[in-house]
Structures are given as structure tokens and as C-alpha cells.
Design a protein around this motif. Structure first.
Motif, PDB file in Angstrom:
ATOM      1  N   GLY A  49      48.377  37.516  72.588  1.00  0.00           N
ATOM      2  CA  GLY A  49      48.077  37.610  74.019  1.00  0.00           C
ATOM      3  C   GLY A  49      49.044  38.508  74.759  1.00  0.00           C
ATOM      4  N   THR A 212      47.679  33.352  81.886  1.00  0.00           N
ATOM      5  CA  THR A 212      46.477  33.346  82.715  1.00  0.00           C
ATOM      6  C   THR A 212      46.806  33.276  84.195  1.00  0.00           C
ATOM      7  N   ASN A 315      32.183  30.895  79.833  1.00  0.00           N
ATOM      8  CA  ASN A 315      32.256  31.177  78.402  1.00  0.00           C
ATOM      9  C   ASN A 315      31.190  30.321  77.727  1.00  0.00           C
ATOM     10  N   ASP A 321      39.777  34.311  70.149  1.00  0.00           N
ATOM     11  CA  ASP A 321      41.210  34.603  70.176  1.00  0.00           C
ATOM     12  C   ASP A 321      41.698  34.588  71.626  1.00  0.00           C
ATOM     13  N   VAL A 322      43.009  34.539  71.774  1.00  0.00           N
ATOM     14  CA  VAL A 322      43.622  34.392  73.100  1.00  0.00           C
ATOM     15  C   VAL A 322      43.371  35.619  73.978  1.00  0.00           C
ATOM     16  N   TYR A 325      40.033  35.547  75.559  1.00  0.00           N
ATOM     17  CA  TYR A 325      39.956  34.501  76.587  1.00  0.00           C
ATOM     18  C   TYR A 325      40.603  34.992  77.885  1.00  0.00           C
ATOM     19  N   THR A 343      34.490  26.867  80.200  1.00  0.00           N
ATOM     20  CA  THR A 343      34.329  27.179  78.781  1.00  0.00           C
ATOM     21  C   THR A 343      33.571  26.037  78.113  1.00  0.00           C
ATOM     22  N   ILE A 356      43.625  28.949  71.656  1.00  0.00           N
ATOM     23  CA  ILE A 356      43.704  29.469  73.029  1.00  0.00           C
ATOM     24  C   ILE A 356      44.772  28.725  73.830  1.00  0.00           C
ATOM     25  N   GLU A 357      44.740  27.397  73.770  1.00  0.00           N
ATOM     26  CA  GLU A 357      45.715  26.606  74.539  1.00  0.00           C
ATOM     27  C   GLU A 357      47.147  26.897  74.095  1.00  0.00           C
ATOM     28  N   ILE A 360      48.048  30.466  75.537  1.00  0.00           N
ATOM     29  CA  ILE A 360      48.292  30.577  76.986  1.00  0.00           C
ATOM     30  C   ILE A 360      49.328  29.555  77.459  1.00  0.00           C
TER      31      ILE A 360
END
Length: 376
Positions: A49, A212, A315, A321-322, A325, A343, A356-357, A360
């Protein structure tokens, strides 16, 4: 802040970057690109990311000699998904370059097809360790001409037990190569690997910020594939977006969802790679002028999409992938205004949600809609 030209990237590649909406280098790119172009070994500690893929892809493309027919750069990565993703990125970036060839080599592919491709001229190979070793043993790939070696997601390779294979592969290359190691964390085994195989590496550390945008409300809706369409229609009805972008995984899914939105009376248009340029431009124009409420699109078609007034991003299919996102949800909440990103997550998507979590650095709010997204 310097631009890519000032970092040493030629104008043909810079033109490609601009066409994809990439104008300003990220901090990892700003620090790594000039160092790699100088031929130095690099240890870069950076999360997914942060734009790390382009940090090594761009200088590699700068240094490939198309007049030579041997493999000049090897990028080792722990998973086939990552191998596919990186080779896709390279193919995008070499669009305005003549004669650069890239090949992804990973398990699950037809070996005969790979053998045929390896007989041709390949300047860059992106590979997973297991399948690459298979080719080394078959003597279908020669790594003695490698000038640039990238170990991407080194800590993940360690975690997956690939370190012995990685060492076997390094052994096949000449010691005069340039080595670049990218890793989110630096466990002792990775440090000793670096010490063993790298020469006075430049150490670059990029701390991951909360990537984000703060003004975007991010919500995960737990559902199933079968209930996705009804869930999306319910969210639209409840939230009443002014302008919404809906992301799908494939062109076929875009088309199917677009038909469903039209059937339900919504003003909507589709955007994907199969459309003629004139149709894409027309759809964008209608959306920009708010003549339609929704744009249903794939990731590729939405690259560099910058439209004011987008209140919602959906979404429909979770990104894998990050970077995707962050890119997707960044289409809303622009210029300081609020935005919402929903999402839709089916049980099979939970692994992507975890990635993802982690990337981010925050846990997303989860909701279920009884009787709609899940049974009563």
C-alpha cells in the motif's frame, strides 16, 4: 517534491504513469528509485500500500538492455497472485517501451506453456520459488546473466518456509548482481539473509501511515454471493447516493450488474476494457455531468478516475490487495467532502478482508442486514 523525471525515469515511462493518473512518487519510490538506478543493493522496509512495487519495477525497466536476449532481472515473490500482479504492473509500465519482455513463472500454470515461453527472449522473470527451482533443475532457465534480483515480501517468504529455496536460487546467480530486498517486517532470519548475500545495502524505512482517507466512512457488509445483488439494491435504496461507483471483479460481472440496475430503474452505465474508447468517454462524461447516478466498473477502467461529487463507492466484489482497496475507496471523499465506502464480503472473501485490514492498519466496521444480506 520531485516528479518521476527528476528521479531518473525516462519520459516514455513517465507518459505511461501520467496516463494512469500517477504523477507524484510515494516516499518509498522517491527514496528507492535513485538508489536502485545507481546500482546499489537496497533493503527496504515498507508495507503493502506504500507503492513499493513501482519502487523496484520502474528502475528495473530503466536498466533493461533490449539488445541482449538473456534474463536480466528476477523478481522473487511468495505467491502466484503477487507474481501475476507484479507482471501485470510491469506490462502496464512498459506500454511505451519497445522490445521489453516479461514472463511470470508460478505453480498451477501449464509447464509446457512456460517451457515454450522460456525458449523465447525474456528480459524480466517474476517467479515463485518452487516453480522457479523446478525450471532450474530442468535446466530450462539460466540465472547466470541476472544483474538485478528482487526479493519481494521477504518476511512472507520466510513465514511460508521458502527461505531454503530462496538461498538455492540466489546460489544460481552471480555474486556481482544487484540485490533488492523488500519486506514489511525485519525478523532476524531476513537480516542474516541480507548480511550473507548483500553488499553494503542502503537501508530505506517507510513507516505506514493510516493510508485511507479519514473522511471516508468504511463499512463491511457480511453477505453471500447469491445475496449480493439484493444487498446492493437495498443499500442504494437506503443510502440514496448522489453519485456512486460500483466495482466488480470482471467485465462479465460488470455487464450482469449493469443490466440488473437498469432493470430496477436506475440511471447507470458500465466501464470496462472491452468498450470502445468513444463509449468509455461517453459514459465518463455522463457520469461527470451527473446525467447518470451510477458507474459500474472494473479496476482497470477506473484507474486515475477523478470525479467530483462521488458520494459512495461500493465494492460489489472485494479487491484482492490493499493498493486496489485504497485506490477504489479514494474515488469518494475527495476535496475534503465526506464519502462512504461499502464492501460486500462473502465467506470466501474473509482472507482478502484480513489482508486489507492489516495493510490499512485498521479494523473495519461490520454490518449484517437481516433478511437481505443474510437470512433472518
Amino acid at each position: 517534491m520531485p516528479d518521476f523525471l527528476q528521479l531518473g525515469i525516462r519520459k516514455e515511462i513517465n507518459h505511461t504513469l501520467k496516463s494512469l493518473g500517477i504523477v507524484t512518487p510515494t516516499s518509498i519510490q522517491e527514496r528507492a528509485i535513485p538508489t536502485i538506478l545507481e546500482g546499489k543493493d537496497v533493503i527496504a522496509q515498507a508495507q503493502t500500500g506504500t507503492g513499493k512495487t513501482l519502487a523496484f519495477v520502474l528502475p528495473i525497466l530503466e536498466r533493461i538492455d533490449v539488445n541482449k536476449s538473456d534474463v536480466q532481472a528476477l523478481i522473487l515473490t511468495p505467491t502466484r497472485e503477487l507474481a501475476q500482479q507484479i507482471s501485470k504492473e510491469i506490462k502496464k509500465m512498459k506500454e511505451n517501451l519497445e522490445g521489453v519482455n516479461v514472463l511470470a513463472v508460478y505453480g498451477g500454470q501449464d509447464v509446457e506453456h512456460q517451457l515454450k515461453k522460456l525458449k523465447g527472449v525474456q528480459h524480466i522473470v517474476v517467479a515463485t520459488p518452487g516453480r522457479l527451482l523446478d525450471h532450474i533443475r530442468r535446466e530450462t532457465i539460466d540465472l547466470s546473466s541476472i544483474q538485478m534480483l528482487v526479493l519481494d515480501e521477504a518476511d512472507q517468504m520466510l513465514h511460508m518456509g521458502f527461505l531454503p529455496e530462496v538461498e538455492d536460487i540466489i546460489y544460481e546467480t552471480l555474486s556481482i548482481r544487484q540485490t533488492m530486498l523488500f519486506s514489511a517486517t525485519m525478523p532476524n532470519e531476513i537480516r542474516s539473509l541480507a548480511k550473507k548475500y548483500m553488499v553494503e545495502p542502503e537501508i530505506i524505512e517507510v513507516t505506514a501511515k493510516k493510508i485511507t482517507v479519514e473522511v471516508i466512512k468504511q463499512v463491511v457488509i457480511e453477505t453471500t454471493d447469491r445475496r449480493k445483488q439484493a444487498t446492493l439494491l437495498h443499500l442504494i435504496e437506503e443510502d440514496r447516493p448522489f453519485l456512486g461507483i460500483i466495482f466488480c471483479r470482471t467485465k462479465i460481472r460488470v455487464k450482469k450488474l449493469q443490466d440488473a440496475l437498469i432493470a430496477n430503474g436506475y440511471e447507470s452505465d458500465e466501464l470496462h476494457g472491452d468498450l470502445a474508447q468513444s463509449k468509455r468517454e461517453k459514459a465518463m462524461k455522463r457520469f461527470r455531468e451527473a446525467k447518470i447516478q451510477f458507474l459500474v466498473t472494473t479496476d482497470v477502467a477506473a484507474r486515475g478516475l477523478d470525479i467530483e461529487g462521488v458520494t459512495h463507492v461500493f465494492n460489489y466484489d472485494i479487491p484482492q490487495d490493499v493498493e486496489s482497496y485504497v485506490h477504489r475507496i479514494g474515488r469518494t471523499g475527495r476535496a475534503g467532502s465526506d464519502g462512504v465506502a461499502f464492501t460486500l464480503v462473502a465467506p470466501k472473501d474473509l482472507e482478502f478482508l484480513r489482508i486489507i485490514e492489516k495493510g490499512i492498519n485498521q479494523r473495519l466496521e461490520r454490518q449484517v442486514i437481516k433478511g437481505i444480506s443474510v437470512p433472518d
